[in-house]
Design an enzyme around this catalytic site. Structure first.
Site, short mmCIF file in Angstrom:
data_model
loop_
_atom_site.label_atom_id
_atom_site.label_comp_id
_atom_site.label_asym_id
_atom_site.label_seq_id
_atom_site.Cartn_x
_atom_site.Cartn_y
_atom_site.Cartn_z
N HIS A 174 -15.29 1.88 -15.00
CA HIS A 174 -15.20 0.98 -13.98
C HIS A 174 -16.52 0.39 -13.38
O HIS A 174 -16.61 -0.43 -12.63
CB HIS A 174 -14.78 2.14 -12.65
CG HIS A 174 -14.69 1.74 -11.45
ND1 HIS A 174 -15.30 1.60 -10.33
CD2 HIS A 174 -13.31 0.87 -11.10
CE1 HIS A 174 -14.43 1.08 -9.39
NE2 HIS A 174 -13.63 0.87 -9.67
N HIS A 197 -15.02 -4.46 0.37
CA HIS A 197 -14.87 -3.79 -1.13
C HIS A 197 -16.47 -3.59 -1.70
O HIS A 197 -16.74 -2.99 -2.63
CB HIS A 197 -14.38 -4.86 -2.22
CG HIS A 197 -13.99 -4.07 -3.48
ND1 HIS A 197 -14.57 -4.34 -4.56
CD2 HIS A 197 -13.05 -3.12 -3.73
CE1 HIS A 197 -14.13 -3.81 -5.54
NE2 HIS A 197 -12.99 -3.00 -5.01
N TYR A 235 -12.18 -10.78 -1.37
CA TYR A 235 -12.69 -9.55 -1.61
C TYR A 235 -14.28 -9.62 -1.15
O TYR A 235 -14.76 -10.55 -1.52
CB TYR A 235 -12.78 -8.64 -2.80
CG TYR A 235 -11.39 -8.10 -3.18
CD1 TYR A 235 -10.09 -8.54 -2.58
CD2 TYR A 235 -11.53 -7.23 -4.02
CE1 TYR A 235 -8.80 -8.05 -3.22
CE2 TYR A 235 -10.18 -6.28 -4.49
CZ TYR A 235 -8.97 -6.80 -3.83
OH TYR A 235 -7.86 -6.18 -4.54
N ASN A 257 0.93 -1.36 -0.02
CA ASN A 257 -0.09 -0.01 -0.19
C ASN A 257 0.72 1.07 -0.01
O ASN A 257 0.71 2.37 -0.50
CB ASN A 257 -0.96 0.07 1.26
CG ASN A 257 -2.19 -1.00 1.07
OD1 ASN A 257 -2.32 -1.48 0.14
ND2 ASN A 257 -2.94 -1.22 2.31
N ARG A 269 -14.21 1.63 4.54
CA ARG A 269 -13.11 1.06 4.72
C ARG A 269 -11.68 1.76 4.70
O ARG A 269 -11.03 1.62 5.56
CB ARG A 269 -12.74 -0.20 3.77
CG ARG A 269 -11.56 -0.99 4.06
CD ARG A 269 -11.22 -1.71 2.66
NE ARG A 269 -10.67 -0.82 1.52
CZ ARG A 269 -10.61 -1.01 0.22
NH1 ARG A 269 -11.48 -1.85 -0.17
NH2 ARG A 269 -9.96 -0.45 -0.41
N ARG A 283 -5.23 1.21 -13.10
CA ARG A 283 -3.95 1.45 -12.63
C ARG A 283 -3.15 0.28 -12.26
O ARG A 283 -3.45 -0.41 -11.33
CB ARG A 283 -3.85 2.52 -11.40
CG ARG A 283 -2.71 2.86 -11.01
CD ARG A 283 -2.74 4.06 -9.77
NE ARG A 283 -3.10 5.43 -10.54
CZ ARG A 283 -3.68 6.24 -9.71
NH1 ARG A 283 -3.99 6.18 -8.42
NH2 ARG A 283 -4.08 7.60 -10.59
N ARG A 320 -10.57 -5.26 -14.28
CA ARG A 320 -9.25 -6.23 -13.81
C ARG A 320 -9.72 -7.55 -13.87
O ARG A 320 -10.98 -7.79 -13.34
CB ARG A 320 -8.89 -5.80 -12.63
CG ARG A 320 -8.03 -4.53 -12.41
CD ARG A 320 -7.16 -4.62 -10.97
NE ARG A 320 -6.35 -3.05 -10.95
CZ ARG A 320 -6.89 -2.12 -10.25
NH1 ARG A 320 -7.99 -1.84 -9.84
NH2 ARG A 320 -6.03 -0.90 -10.43
#
Length: 746
Positions: free
Chosen positions: A439, A597, A473, A50, A569, A409, A380
């Site tokens: 997205h 998530h 997730y 992170n 979160r 990204r 993704r």
């Protein structure tokens, strides 16, 4: 724990300060002795990963703003230079805490549990012989030692590559022989960072690859005396910029920028704390860094590589117990999934409900001759994704359209490969709308059903089409044949492929077209219900909350008496518990075994409740700069599940929940009443037990919210009189403050 420096003079908390507080919560999981030991190692590795992204994106962005001459304060009241100063202090404190966790807690506990990370001198003779053999056969052929002199300038050190720096002196006498030289060796990325070694006493032994190379460095620098050596790593600016108007081909532009990214300016130097000052100074000057950008590590550089220790150690007793998710079961009389979806909507809560239900939806469509077309977004996915293969197979005899987001990204390279491979298979590939990331998570099928009617079927989700990450997730999936929802999805795909804007995407909320204004309207509606004495409540779960207009609307709702619970979160700009501003708002964060998530939005609506799920957080980029889709849950039974099972479990959690105080600090819920005296309840553990049939919804404790004002009094650090005065002044001028916020991006 380190203190995250805060400036509480405004009604919002700075984005970067809030992000640092989130990573601190992840670090707390590494320090939590109730977690299995190797899971704690994994959490520590996650904090390092992170922090890498934070340095190459956020810190790099602040440095870029300073270089570009920006001096105006942002929404948090900080100038770029002030923000950089706070960031530097916070990150240095955080890094020190990371290494305290590794050295004082994890490393000794690993050793006592038979998992040993050893130095060369700690290896016995047989292990040294095997390590040397591995070095000669596998490592040495990949190394390129460099000695810096006029004929050999400093090598191009790629972003985040681990390297060794060596301070050298020639053994042969002659002119300049007494001058020290710098040698640099890049540690091969192709090899495991931790080398597993045999043990005669039943332990699992490892040595860091750079330690192995350091020990054999003399063989690379014959004729030199090695005065000192140290591992280091450079982080570079990885912001991705390009002029879209001048781009002839988006795919080629992103490919070019991926190449250029390697040439980004250095923003951080990590180096072993024991490094010779001369080595540090030479590297700092070479990379044009200030001393504040040098991070001296009391242990191995790049703690993210400890993930290998987690994956390569066969000790299930030191990891979470395996969990088998609940499989999707069809209704009693349904002949197949499509028949079932004509009867009902299906809601899946991953990973407690298996992601195989979503994979099966796409695979069934690919194999079913009655399915005429498939449309899907891909943001993704995994390298061995069965969804990808199903789309390739379907392209042989169906119309298949895929919208691939090239600029996800750090996944741009893999997404470019997906796009090429899909095109080669006959799939129509689009890259969405120029300037907007795609997205949203949508799959839409058109099927000529057995009754002669052509229908649409859809999957709408909160997470990526990635079966690998779906195992850890938490996300929501909706499978439906609802005519309104599927027509809305159809119009969204037209928007993505032809930029064809519809007058109405109802019942879907779509950004950047209708999402922001609808969310604001829904919050204002709760405000009106509260003023009229009707039931008014908001429960919103998301990854991040930074958008100023949403924060302002929530503050207004709180002042009207709306009870608001936010489960955020990560980053949250909102300050809960401010007297006269946000006394009715509670903000909590849950960090546990699974990455939270899912995005869920509940509105009481005077008793006629509405619940939405979707791909969007309450961030400026999600609401205005991306294509996002938020969808209603129309079935009352599914709404009840979200309210009474999923959201209720999160609100009752008093083990993994941290509550936010108004100064931006977080503390465990079980340190205050009513959670302190309540029975221990962990939401993710409960949801696993529920999926296994070992628990019921009636086991969820009744939610009793603590007073935000009390939280602030008991847990916020005291502020100086000038700070209090400034804060009260800002509270009084809330409308002016938010007017200024409207003109700036968070």
């Amino acid at each position: 724990m380190p203190e995250i420096k805060s400036r509480p003079e405004t009604l919002v908390i700075g984005r970067d300060e809030s992000w640092m507080a989130f990573n601190l919560r992840v670090l707390e999981e590494a320090q939590d002795a109730s977690n299995p030991l190797l899971e704690r190692v994994k959490f520590l590795a996650i904090t390092a990963s992170n922090l890498d992204e934070f340095a190459e994106i956020r810190i790099a962005g602040v440095l870029q703003r300073i270089e570009d001459g920006y001096k105006e304060p942002g929404p948090d009241g900080l100038t770029p230079q002030q923000a950089l100063s706070d960031l530097s202090e916070n990150v240095h404190n955080f890094v020190r805490e990371q290494y305290r966790c590794w050295n004082d807690q994890l490393l000794p506990e690993l050793h006592s549990n038979g998992v040993r990370v050893l130095k060369w001198d700690e290896l016995d003779a047989p292990a040294q012989a095997i390590a040397s053999d591995f070095y000669q056969k596998e490592v040495d052929p990949l190394l390129t030692p460099i000695t810096l002199d006029p004929a050999h300038p400093f090598p191009r050190v790629i972003n985040k590559a681990l390297c060794l720096a060596l301070l050298l002196r020639r053994k042969r006498r002659g002119a300049g022989a007494q001058n020290s030289l710098l040698g640099v060796v890049t540690v091969p990325r192709a090899l495991p960072r931790l080398v597993s070694l045999p043990s005669s006493i039943g332990t699992h032994d490892f040595i860091f690859l750079h330690d192995l190379i350091e020990h054999h460095a003399a063989g690379m620098y014959r004729g030199y005396e090695i005065l000192s050596k140290a591992a280091f790593r450079v982080t570079r600016n990885s912001n991705l910029y390009f002029e879209e108007e001048e781009a002839r081909n988006l795919l080629e532009t992103v490919r070019t920028e991926l190449h250029n990214r390697r040439k980004g300016d250095a923003v951080r130097l990590e180096i072993e704390e024991s490094a010779d000052p001369e080595i540090i100074d030479r590297l700092r000057i070479n990379f044009e860094l200030e001393d504040s950008q040098v991070y001296r590590t009391d242990g191995p550089v790049n703690l993210s590589r400890l993930m290998n220790l987690y994956s390569d150690t066969p000790r299930p007793d030191l990891k979470f117990q395996p969990f088998v998710p609940r499989e999707l079961r069809l209704s009693r009389n349904a002949t197949d999934l499509f028949d079932d979806l004509r009867r009902r909507d299906i809601l899946l809560h991953h990973p407690f409900d298996s992601y195989d239900g979503v994979v099966g939806f796409i695979q069934s469509a690919a194999a079913d001759p009655r399915v005429l077309s498939i449309k899907q977004t891909l943001y993704r996915t995994s390298s061995d994704s069965p969804i990808f293969q199903a789309l390739v197979d379907a392209a042989q005899n169906k119309e298949v359209t895929v919208v691939v987001e090239l600029m996800a990204r750090f996944d741009e390279a893999s997404n470019i490969r997906w796009a090429r491979n899909l095109e080669d298979a006959g799939v129509q590939v689009f890259h969405g709308i120029l300037g907007l990331k795609t997205h949203c998570k949508l799959a839409l099928l058109v099927r000529h059903d057995e009754d002669g009617v052509t229908r649409r079927y859809a999957h709408l989700g909160t997470g990526n089409y990635n079966p690998s990450t779906a195992r850890f997730y938490t996300d929501i999936s909706l499978l439906t044949s609802d005519p309104e929802i599927t027509l809305g999805a159809h119009n969204v795909f037209r928007y993505l492929t032809a930029h064809s804007e519809s007058d109405d995407y109802k019942p879907l909320l779509v950004s950047p077209l209708t999402l922001a204004e609808t969310f604001i309207r829904l919050i204002h509606r709760e405000t009106e219900h509260a003023a009229a004495g009707h039931p008014a409540q908001i429960i919103a779960k998301m990854n991040a909350l930074l958008e100023p207009s949403v924060v302002e609307a929530l503050y207004a709702a709180s002042q009207a008496g709306v009870q608001i619970d936010l489960i955020v979160r990560g980053m949250s700009a909102l300050r809960p518990g401010l007297k006269g501003i946000s006394e009715n708002i509670r903000v909590r964060s849950i960090v546990g075994r699974f990455l939270e998530h899912s995005r869920i939005f509940y509105f009481a609506n005077g008793g006629d409740e509405e619940v939405y799920c979707g791909s969007a957080d309450w961030l400026t980029r999600n609401l205005f700069e991306r294509c996002e889709v938020v969808f209603p849950i129309k079935d009352p039974h599914l709404r009840a599940r979200l309210r009474d099972e999923i959201l209720a479990a999160f609100l009752a959690d008093n083990v993994k929940t941290r509550l936010e105080a108004s100064d931006g600090t977080y503390y465990y819920a079980n340190t205050v009443e009513p959670y302190k005296s309540a029975p221990r309840f962990e939401s993710q553990t409960f949801l696993m037990r529920l999926a296994e049939g070992k628990a019921s919804v009636s086991d969820i404790p009744k939610y009793l919210p603590a007073s935000p004002a009390k939280q602030h009094r008991e847990h916020s650090k005291p502020h100086s009189a000038p700070a209090k005065k400034a804060r009260n002044k800002n509270h009084a001028g809330a409308s002016e403050h938010f007017e200024a916020m409207e003109n700036a991006k968070v």
